[in-house]
Write a protein that holds these residues in place. Structure first.
Motif, PDB file in Angstrom:
ATOM      1  N   UNK A 193       0.846  -1.204   0.000  1.00  0.00           N
ATOM      2  CA  UNK A 193       0.000   0.000   0.000  1.00  0.00           C
ATOM      3  C   UNK A 193       0.879   1.251   0.000  1.00  0.00           C
ATOM      4  N   UNK A 194       1.922   1.213   0.828  1.00  0.00           N
ATOM      5  CA  UNK A 194       2.822   2.375   0.906  1.00  0.00           C
ATOM      6  C   UNK A 194       3.536   2.621  -0.425  1.00  0.00           C
ATOM      7  N   UNK A 195       3.959   1.522  -1.047  1.00  0.00           N
ATOM      8  CA  UNK A 195       4.622   1.676  -2.347  1.00  0.00           C
ATOM      9  C   UNK A 195       3.621   2.263  -3.337  1.00  0.00           C
ATOM     10  N   UNK A 196       2.383   1.762  -3.273  1.00  0.00           N
ATOM     11  CA  UNK A 196       1.322   2.274  -4.146  1.00  0.00           C
ATOM     12  C   UNK A 196       1.168   3.782  -3.954  1.00  0.00           C
ATOM     13  N   UNK A 201       3.291   9.738  -6.117  1.00  0.00           N
ATOM     14  CA  UNK A 201       4.037  10.976  -5.866  1.00  0.00           C
ATOM     15  C   UNK A 201       4.906  11.307  -7.069  1.00  0.00           C
ATOM     16  N   UNK A 202       5.187  12.572  -7.216  1.00  0.00           N
ATOM     17  CA  UNK A 202       5.938  13.018  -8.385  1.00  0.00           C
ATOM     18  C   UNK A 202       7.299  12.347  -8.548  1.00  0.00           C
ATOM     19  N   UNK A 203       7.934  12.028  -7.451  1.00  0.00           N
ATOM     20  CA  UNK A 203       9.333  11.607  -7.543  1.00  0.00           C
ATOM     21  C   UNK A 203       9.531  10.100  -7.454  1.00  0.00           C
ATOM     22  N   UNK A 204       8.504   9.332  -7.812  1.00  0.00           N
ATOM     23  CA  UNK A 204       8.653   7.881  -7.662  1.00  0.00           C
ATOM     24  C   UNK A 204       9.854   7.349  -8.438  1.00  0.00           C
ATOM     25  N   UNK A 205       9.966   7.784  -9.687  1.00  0.00           N
ATOM     26  CA  UNK A 205      11.053   7.248 -10.511  1.00  0.00           C
ATOM     27  C   UNK A 205      12.430   7.634  -9.979  1.00  0.00           C
ATOM     28  N   UNK A 206      12.503   8.803  -9.352  1.00  0.00           N
ATOM     29  CA  UNK A 206      13.784   9.176  -8.764  1.00  0.00           C
ATOM     30  C   UNK A 206      14.158   8.228  -7.635  1.00  0.00           C
ATOM     31  N   UNK A 207      13.135   7.807  -6.891  1.00  0.00           N
ATOM     32  CA  UNK A 207      13.358   6.832  -5.827  1.00  0.00           C
ATOM     33  C   UNK A 207      13.838   5.505  -6.397  1.00  0.00           C
ATOM     34  N   UNK A 208      13.177   5.075  -7.475  1.00  0.00           N
ATOM     35  CA  UNK A 208      13.549   3.806  -8.105  1.00  0.00           C
ATOM     36  C   UNK A 208      14.985   3.879  -8.606  1.00  0.00           C
ATOM     37  N   UNK A 209      15.293   4.982  -9.255  1.00  0.00           N
ATOM     38  CA  UNK A 209      16.654   5.148  -9.778  1.00  0.00           C
ATOM     39  C   UNK A 209      17.692   5.154  -8.664  1.00  0.00           C
ATOM     40  N   UNK A 210      17.344   5.858  -7.614  1.00  0.00           N
ATOM     41  CA  UNK A 210      18.280   5.937  -6.493  1.00  0.00           C
ATOM     42  C   UNK A 210      18.604   4.533  -5.968  1.00  0.00           C
ATOM     43  N   UNK A 211      17.558   3.690  -5.903  1.00  0.00           N
ATOM     44  CA  UNK A 211      17.747   2.345  -5.351  1.00  0.00           C
ATOM     45  C   UNK A 211      18.435   1.393  -6.309  1.00  0.00           C
ATOM     46  N   UNK A 212      18.102   1.528  -7.598  1.00  0.00           N
ATOM     47  CA  UNK A 212      18.530   0.470  -8.519  1.00  0.00           C
ATOM     48  C   UNK A 212      19.542   0.876  -9.576  1.00  0.00           C
ATOM     49  N   UNK A 269      11.056  -7.590   1.476  1.00  0.00           N
ATOM     50  CA  UNK A 269      10.552  -6.599   2.427  1.00  0.00           C
ATOM     51  C   UNK A 269      11.464  -5.368   2.444  1.00  0.00           C
ATOM     52  N   UNK A 270      12.778  -5.600   2.434  1.00  0.00           N
ATOM     53  CA  UNK A 270      13.707  -4.468   2.454  1.00  0.00           C
ATOM     54  C   UNK A 270      13.538  -3.610   1.206  1.00  0.00           C
ATOM     55  N   UNK A 271      13.449  -4.257   0.047  1.00  0.00           N
ATOM     56  CA  UNK A 271      13.337  -3.479  -1.190  1.00  0.00           C
ATOM     57  C   UNK A 271      12.020  -2.708  -1.233  1.00  0.00           C
ATOM     58  N   UNK A 272      10.951  -3.336  -0.750  1.00  0.00           N
ATOM     59  CA  UNK A 272       9.664  -2.625  -0.708  1.00  0.00           C
ATOM     60  C   UNK A 272       9.759  -1.416   0.215  1.00  0.00           C
ATOM     61  N   UNK A 273      10.429  -1.600   1.342  1.00  0.00           N
ATOM     62  CA  UNK A 273      10.576  -0.468   2.267  1.00  0.00           C
ATOM     63  C   UNK A 273      11.328   0.666   1.569  1.00  0.00           C
ATOM     64  N   UNK A 274      12.376   0.310   0.847  1.00  0.00           N
ATOM     65  CA  UNK A 274      13.137   1.328   0.122  1.00  0.00           C
ATOM     66  C   UNK A 274      12.270   2.028  -0.913  1.00  0.00           C
ATOM     67  N   UNK A 275      11.475   1.236  -1.638  1.00  0.00           N
ATOM     68  CA  UNK A 275      10.613   1.807  -2.678  1.00  0.00           C
ATOM     69  C   UNK A 275       9.542   2.713  -2.094  1.00  0.00           C
ATOM     70  N   UNK A 276       9.128   2.404  -0.873  1.00  0.00           N
ATOM     71  CA  UNK A 276       8.114   3.244  -0.244  1.00  0.00           C
ATOM     72  C   UNK A 276       8.730   4.548   0.241  1.00  0.00           C
ATOM     73  N   UNK A 277       9.959   4.469   0.733  1.00  0.00           N
ATOM     74  CA  UNK A 277      10.520   5.616   1.438  1.00  0.00           C
ATOM     75  C   UNK A 277      11.197   6.650   0.533  1.00  0.00           C
ATOM     76  N   UNK A 278      12.014   6.206  -0.414  1.00  0.00           N
ATOM     77  CA  UNK A 278      12.805   7.199  -1.160  1.00  0.00           C
ATOM     78  C   UNK A 278      11.983   8.188  -1.982  1.00  0.00           C
ATOM     79  N   UNK A 279      10.880   7.738  -2.600  1.00  0.00           N
ATOM     80  CA  UNK A 279      10.069   8.748  -3.299  1.00  0.00           C
ATOM     81  C   UNK A 279       9.567   9.833  -2.345  1.00  0.00           C
ATOM     82  N   UNK A 280       9.250   9.443  -1.104  1.00  0.00           N
ATOM     83  CA  UNK A 280       8.800  10.449  -0.132  1.00  0.00           C
ATOM     84  C   UNK A 280       9.954  11.398   0.199  1.00  0.00           C
ATOM     85  N   UNK A 281      11.143  10.827   0.328  1.00  0.00           N
ATOM     86  CA  UNK A 281      12.326  11.643   0.618  1.00  0.00           C
ATOM     87  C   UNK A 281      12.506  12.707  -0.465  1.00  0.00           C
ATOM     88  N   UNK A 282      12.479  12.251  -1.727  1.00  0.00           N
ATOM     89  CA  UNK A 282      12.750  13.198  -2.811  1.00  0.00           C
ATOM     90  C   UNK A 282      11.601  14.184  -3.021  1.00  0.00           C
TER      91      UNK A 282
END
Ligand code: PHE
Length: 455
Positions: A193-196, A201-212, A269-282
């Motif tokens: 749900x959090x990832x959803x 959010x506008x910066x989802x892809x930036x979060x994905x890029x940051x992680x991967x 679980x770790x990757x999902x947590x990362x995907x949920x959090x970094x877009x919020x950060x950016x």
């Protein structure tokens, strides 16, 4: 099978019970609190890649090894290692693996409980509406106020330790299985749900890029050590927690498959947590390298804005606390069972181990406020404990287990325990644990202290 030891502490009712308990141990603050913040501090993608590689080539083989040692030894890590050393004709000093594991577990729990206390306190803060429509500044201030208050930190740390001891003194067969069976899937869905939400959010892809997207210029030599240490920490390896759970494992369970399932779930679980959090950060202009407070300074912003945020937020911190709880139990279990084998009642053993851990936790509490300026090797007490346990003690423990199982135990014993028949499975395990894992650990150590590689 007469030469096989049996466990005095009971057995899991099924393979699933073991999977759930071990997953309960593995999935915890390491995945949701620590993984995102150390990823943020170490520049993202390249760090994640090294961490994933460590999970596959070091983590999974060591997990298999640890389960195997536990099931064969059917005892607490100290006694299991003593017994197995005798069986293999090796020196009894190998029991030191058990001793250092017990120490590592206790040191980890002493700070783990303080962080779990943060999660507990956030249940209350969220449900009482503190974060409704809160700006990043307000959320940051709330976190800062918590850290600045030794009294509150002590209160939540105490509550968490009491919760842990209450479960531990009743024994692993009770309660734990049921709790994990129900809570883990719920936590998983909530992360989805959090990832959803983050996707919206506008910066989802930036979060994905940051992680991967790996950028190797961003990772340091020390970052590689931290990535490897985290592979041990997140899978609960190198200190006997998985060994002790393995001691309760029924005979005919496939250790390889079970280990892969557990490591897979943990990583997800770790990757999902990362995907949920970094877009919020950016999206909120925050710093990925904000440190240990990262999730506590980011997720509440999202909960404050999203529809149903009060409900989801409260549920999230409840589940995070549960995940920490099931891990905490496994951190203290080796010490408690050891005391039980020395003649203590389970009750006395749990209270004693818990009390010592609690006292030690005060050091971590003070390192966030009154003693935040006290540095040893340029690290606060909390940073030092975390560094010493995750990056040094756990890898060394895993290294010793690998050497013992692959070089000293009779092949026939390891082959029998792993039960992989004549397929390539055993050969792969054996090769990894004999050469790759030990060399990998040594290599990373040398690299981190700058003895190899460019300065
Ligand atoms: N694996 C747990 C987590 O990720 C922490 C832990 C480490 C538990 C070592 C037991 C042993 O939160």
């Amino acid at each position: 099978m007469s030469n096989k030891a049996t466990s005095i502490h009971g057995l899991w009712t099924s393979r699933w019970a073991f999977i759930l308990a071990a997953t309960g141990s593995a999935v915890g603050l390491g995945n949701i609190w620590k993984f995102p913040y150390i990823t943020g501090e170490n520049g993202g993608g390249a760090f994640v890649l090294v961490y994933l590689a460590c999970i596959v080539i070091i983590g999974i083989p060591i997990m298999m090894t640890e389960v195997l040692l536990g099931r064969r030894g059917r005892s607490t890590p100290i006694n299991a290692m003593k017994r197995l050393a005798v069986e293999a004709g090796a020196h009894k000093a190998w029991q030191i693996i058990g001793w250092s594991g017990m120490l590592a577990g206790f040191l980890i729990l002493s700070f783990y409980s303080v962080i779990a206390g943060w999660a507990l306190s956030y249940i209350l803060a969220t449900v009482s509406g503190t974060f409704a429509d809160a700006s990043p500044e307000v959320v940051g201030e709330h976190f800062g106020a918590l850290l600045g208050s030794p009294g509150s930190l002590l209160f939540w740390h105490t509550l968490f330790m009491v919760m842990t001891i209450v479960v531990v003194l009743r024994g692993v067969e009770h309660g734990l299985e049921k709790a994990v069976r129900f809570l883990m899937p719920t936590l998983f869905i909530l992360l989805l749900v959090m990832v959803g939400y983050s996707m919206s959010m506008g910066e989802f892809m930036r979060g994905v890029e940051f992680l991967f997207k790996p950028d190797f210029d961003k990772i340091t030599q020390e970052g590689i050590l931290i990535a490897m240490g985290h592979a041990f920490f997140t899978l609960s390896l190198g200190m006997g927690a998985i060994m002790i759970y393995g001691a309760y494992l029924p005979e005919n369970t496939s250790i390889a498959k079970t280990s892969i399932v557990i490591a897979g779930a943990d990583t997800l679980v770790a990757l999902l947590a990362g995907l949920a959090i970094f877009p919020i950060v950016f999206s909120n202009g925050l710093e990925p390298g904000a440190g240990p407070g990262l999730i506590f300074q980011t997720l509440p912003i999202a909960f404050g804005q999203m529809p149903g945020g009060l409900f989801f937020g409260t549920l999230f911190f409840i589940l995070l606390s549960f995940a920490a709880w099931t891990s905490a139990i496994s951190l203290i279990e080796p010490a408690v069972t050891w005391l039980v084998e020395r003649g203590f009642t389970r009750m006395k053993a749990s209270v004693l181990a818990g009390a010592i851990t609690w006292v030690f936790g005060i050091g971590t509490i003070l390192s966030f406020n009154l003693m935040s300026d006290v540095k040893i090797f340029d690290k606060t007490f909390f940073d030092l404990l975390d560094y010493l346990t995750a990056n040094i003690m756990l890898p060394l423990g895993g290294f010793a287990m690998a050497i013992f199982a692959a070089w000293l135990m009779p092949r026939i014993v390891t082959k029998d325990e792993l039960g992989m028949g004549d397929g390539p499975g055993y050969a792969i395990w054996s090769f990894l644990v004999k050469y790759i894992t030990p060399i990998g650990v040594i290599f990373v150590f040398l690299y981190a202290i700058g003895l190899i590689g460019e300065k």
